[in-house]
Write a protein that holds these residues in place. Structure first.
Motif, PDB file in Angstrom:
ATOM      1  N   GLU A 114     -17.252 -35.366  22.542  1.00  0.00           N
ATOM      2  CA  GLU A 114     -15.853 -35.785  22.401  1.00  0.00           C
ATOM      3  C   GLU A 114     -15.358 -36.464  23.662  1.00  0.00           C
ATOM      4  O   GLU A 114     -14.647 -37.472  23.591  1.00  0.00           O
ATOM      5  CB  GLU A 114     -14.983 -34.581  22.049  1.00  0.00           C
ATOM      6  N   ASP A 115     -15.728 -35.915  24.830  1.00  0.00           N
ATOM      7  CA  ASP A 115     -15.318 -36.542  26.088  1.00  0.00           C
ATOM      8  C   ASP A 115     -15.932 -37.933  26.249  1.00  0.00           C
ATOM      9  O   ASP A 115     -15.286 -38.846  26.769  1.00  0.00           O
ATOM     10  CB  ASP A 115     -15.702 -35.658  27.281  1.00  0.00           C
ATOM     11  N   MET A 116     -17.175 -38.115  25.789  1.00  0.00           N
ATOM     12  CA  MET A 116     -17.804 -39.437  25.859  1.00  0.00           C
ATOM     13  C   MET A 116     -17.045 -40.430  24.983  1.00  0.00           C
ATOM     14  O   MET A 116     -16.769 -41.562  25.404  1.00  0.00           O
ATOM     15  CB  MET A 116     -19.273 -39.357  25.419  1.00  0.00           C
ATOM     16  N   ILE A 117     -16.698 -40.008  23.784  1.00  0.00           N
ATOM     17  CA  ILE A 117     -15.957 -40.891  22.870  1.00  0.00           C
ATOM     18  C   ILE A 117     -14.593 -41.235  23.462  1.00  0.00           C
ATOM     19  O   ILE A 117     -14.162 -42.395  23.424  1.00  0.00           O
ATOM     20  CB  ILE A 117     -15.834 -40.247  21.475  1.00  0.00           C
ATOM     21  N   LYS A 118     -13.909 -40.249  24.034  1.00  0.00           N
ATOM     22  CA  LYS A 118     -12.612 -40.510  24.662  1.00  0.00           C
ATOM     23  C   LYS A 118     -12.759 -41.490  25.824  1.00  0.00           C
ATOM     24  O   LYS A 118     -11.915 -42.373  26.014  1.00  0.00           O
ATOM     25  CB  LYS A 118     -11.988 -39.207  25.153  1.00  0.00           C
ATOM     26  N   GLY A 119     -13.824 -41.331  26.619  1.00  0.00           N
ATOM     27  CA  GLY A 119     -14.058 -42.234  27.746  1.00  0.00           C
ATOM     28  C   GLY A 119     -14.299 -43.664  27.293  1.00  0.00           C
ATOM     29  O   GLY A 119     -13.762 -44.615  27.864  1.00  0.00           O
TER      30      GLY A 119
END
Length: 185
Positions: A114-119
């Protein structure tokens, strides 16, 4: 007959040169397709349109029941036959048939995903001036953003892509766009 073929070839050469020039101009802007959308584009540029003949062949050759290939990494660290089956057979088949696939049992937590997608979303939503710094066709760059990377295809990719090379040597975290470095709180 020969004159007709020569004329057809010269017309095709001119069209190919126009297409190459158009792609080069588009790529030199280093802004990608998002700018076109943000500026209210109302007609898709021809370079992004799949020719009707090719489009209908692609659509009619597909199956009514489509499922994204799934690559299960369970047991890959045990080596042997399962590792060979995954790395060579399954991934090659999915890549050649679909061009993409879903990986399961990879061991990366949902929070990290999820953090990768947000980034990535933060990266693509940044002002153009910030994104231009990473826009390049230079394959030697470990971190690069592109819109068109298969300029020989019948239709150019209509997408924005951020590549971050992590193997055989990972990128230095400072090379990554600031928007992608750390999870937001």
């Amino acid at each position: 007959m020969v004159d007709t073929l020569l004329h057809q070839n010269s017309v095709q050469d001119a069209l190919d040169n126009d297409r190459e020039k158009e792609l080069r101009v588009f790529d030199d802007t280093k802004v990608g397709v998002k700018l076109l959308v943000d500026n209210g584009i109302v007609k898709i540029p021809q370079k992004f349109v799949i020719p009707t003949k090719l489009s209908s062949q692609t659509l009619s050759s597909g199956s009514a029941h489509l499922q994204i290939p799934e690559i299960d990494l369970k047991g890959i660290h045990e080596g042997g036959l399962r590792r060979k089956q995954i790395t060579i057979e399954e991934i090659r088949h999915a890549s050649e048939t679909w061009g993409f696939f879903e990986i399961v049992n990879h061991g990366i937590s949902e929070d990290v995903m999820e953090d990768m997608i947000k980034g990535i979303r933060r990266f693509h939503e940044q002002p153009i001036e910030v994104k231009r710094e990473y826009y390049t066709q230079d394959m030697n760059k470990k971190v690069r953003s592109v819109s068109t990377f298969d300029n020989q295809a019948k239709a150019v990719s209509w997408k924005e892509t951020l590549f971050c090379t992590m193997a055989p040597e990972a990128s230095n975290p400072e090379e990554l766009p600031a928007a992608c470095r750390y999870p937001s709180s």
